[in-house]
Design an enzyme around this catalytic site. Structure first.
Site, mmCIF file in Angstrom:
data_model
loop_
_atom_site.group_PDB
_atom_site.id
_atom_site.type_symbol
_atom_site.label_atom_id
_atom_site.label_comp_id
_atom_site.label_asym_id
_atom_site.label_seq_id
_atom_site.Cartn_x
_atom_site.Cartn_y
_atom_site.Cartn_z
ATOM 1 N N GLY A 23 24.960 50.366 53.458
ATOM 2 C CA GLY A 23 25.065 50.158 52.025
ATOM 3 C C GLY A 23 25.726 51.256 51.226
ATOM 4 N N CYS A 41 46.734 27.063 45.480
ATOM 5 C CA CYS A 41 46.578 26.166 44.331
ATOM 6 C C CYS A 41 45.160 26.193 43.791
ATOM 7 C CB CYS A 41 46.984 24.746 44.722
ATOM 8 S SG CYS A 41 48.723 24.598 45.157
#
Length: 426
Positions: free
Chosen positions: A238, A349
């Site tokens: 982390g 798209c």
């Protein structure tokens, strides 16, 4: 730094990025071997007073070339699927220093990992303990497990990558640890060897680490007092990295992180507990860039767009997390070139297909190369073939040489596993 301008050309170690673009094409991920090794050794040096087992989080970047660099350094692996275990082994890694994390392991995955001889399963629920025990019993074996505890610590990070709060799906609540220990004793064929936690990703403050480790340390002492032979303390990963976003907080160094962990762990070193780390992003993110080419420029009524050949299929973090990645021209432009505020977008798209929004950059010309930085983690590993797009090639630079560690897919390969419906029908 391995990515620097030399004679106004962005260079990785000793290789100019245009050389790679010319040979391999774009979009392409480029990684620096030196930076990966530097990150690994940084953890080793920072924790010299309490040497850990460093289990690299394969999900951050599972390319065999990247994994092979870490295998040769002596790293272990943190995996979340049987596919990642097979990748680790294919790269030359050994199973005996692998921890298998994840909330949804299947029985067949558990069986294969157990047969391979992994170090431990990080178990996350009572029912998972029961399943691991049943699989081990069928195999006539005993599985080592570590209890992944949810310490209920706010990691102060993006909600999608926070994993240590009560509302997250991860881990066993501290109040349920006693029930987990009882379940392990009841089902048999499992051996609790450690306690594990992971509170989230991209942490830029040591305070959440300290709080989580402190709570785990108390739990280790309590379990040992009850006769549970805890050998490993796995504190997950982390540690955040700098994405160079304006105003971004400067996160902790590896040394500061290590100091916070050791201060919070109390007497665990004296108890002989083996520390386990699971770094991912911090090992590889700064070591990689995504190389892309400008296709078109378009001035809309309200916005300017720079359309490039990389898309969110290649780097989805901006679309998924609104993440910031630095973008630099590969060839440094003249100092008198105008600056322009633009959205850097891809060909897919979807309106969510963007790599940067409202970014001030030197006005880029058609055909110019850009490098999207700090992209070595969760870039290629999260890429997809949406819109029937081949995923990017991947290259590792090693000094004055570069090696293609994943060639670009041919379009025909994208549908090789598919079949057309027989013509006769019903």
């Amino acid at each position: 730094m391995s990515f620097t301008y030399k004679n106004d050309v962005l260079t990785c170690e000793g290789v100019p990025l245009p050389t790679i673009a010319s040979a391999v094409g774009t979009p392409t991920y480029v990684y620096s071997r030196a930076l990966i090794e530097q990150a690994y050794r940084g953890y080793v040096d920072a924790f010299a007073a309490w040497p850990p087992l460093i289990c690299y989080s394969v999900k951050a970047n599972g390319n065999l070339g990247v994994l092979s660099v870490l295998v040769r350094l002596g790293a272990g692996a943190d995996i979340v699927s049987i596919g990642e275990l097979r990748r680790w082994l294919a790269a030359g890694g050994v199973a005996s220093n692998v921890v298998f994390s994840g909330v949804g392991k299947r029985g067949d995955e558990i069986a294969e990992a157990l047969a391979a001889g992994i170090m431990a399963f990080n178990v996350e629920s009572i029912e998972e303990i029961e399943l691991v025990g049943a699989v081990a019993a069928t195999a006539g074996s005993t599985a080592n497990i570590m209890l992944r505890v949810n310490p209920d610590v706010d990691a102060q990070t993006h909600p999608y990558i926070s994993t240590g709060l009560r509302q997250n799906k991860f881990g066993i609540a501290r109040e349920a640890v006693a029930a987990a220990v009882a379940t392990a004793a009841r089902v048999g064929h499992v051996n609790i060897i450690g306690i594990d936690c992971h509170i989230g990703s991209q942490l830029l403050d040591t305070a959440p680490f300290s709080e989580a480790v402190g709570r785990l340390a108390e739990l280790v002492v309590a379990l040992r007092a009850q006769g549970v032979p805890i050998k490993y303390l796995d504190i997950g990963g982390g540690l955040g990295v700098q994405y160079r976003k304006p105003g971004e907080a400067v996160g902790p160094t590896q040394q500061a992180y290590a100091a916070a962990v050791m201060a919070a762990s109390g007497s665990l070193r004296e108890l002989g507990v083996q520390l386990v780390l699971e770094p991912g992003r911090s090992m590889v993110a700064p070591a990689g860039v995504l190389l892309s080419k400008v296709l078109f420029r378009k001035a809309g009524e309200e916005k300017h767009f720079t359309i490039v050949d990389a898309a969110f299929t290649d780097l989805m973090r901006p679309a998924l997390y609104s993440a910031y990645h630095p973008i630099d021209p590969v060839v440094r432009p003249p100092v008198d070139r105008a600056m322009r505020v633009t959205d850097v977008v891809g060909p897919v798209c979807e309106s969510s297909d963007f790599l940067a929004k409202d970014r001030e950059l030197p006005a880029l010309a058609q055909g110019e190369l850009i490098a999207i930085g700090v992209a070595g983690a969760y870039g290629a590993s999260m890429a997809s073939n949406y819109n029937a797009r081949p995923r990017p090639a991947e290259v590792i630079v090693d000094g004055e040489q570069f090696h293609i560690v994943r060639r670009r897919e041919a379009i025909e390969e994208l549908y090789q596993a598919e079949a057309v419906l027989p013509a006769q029908g019903r």
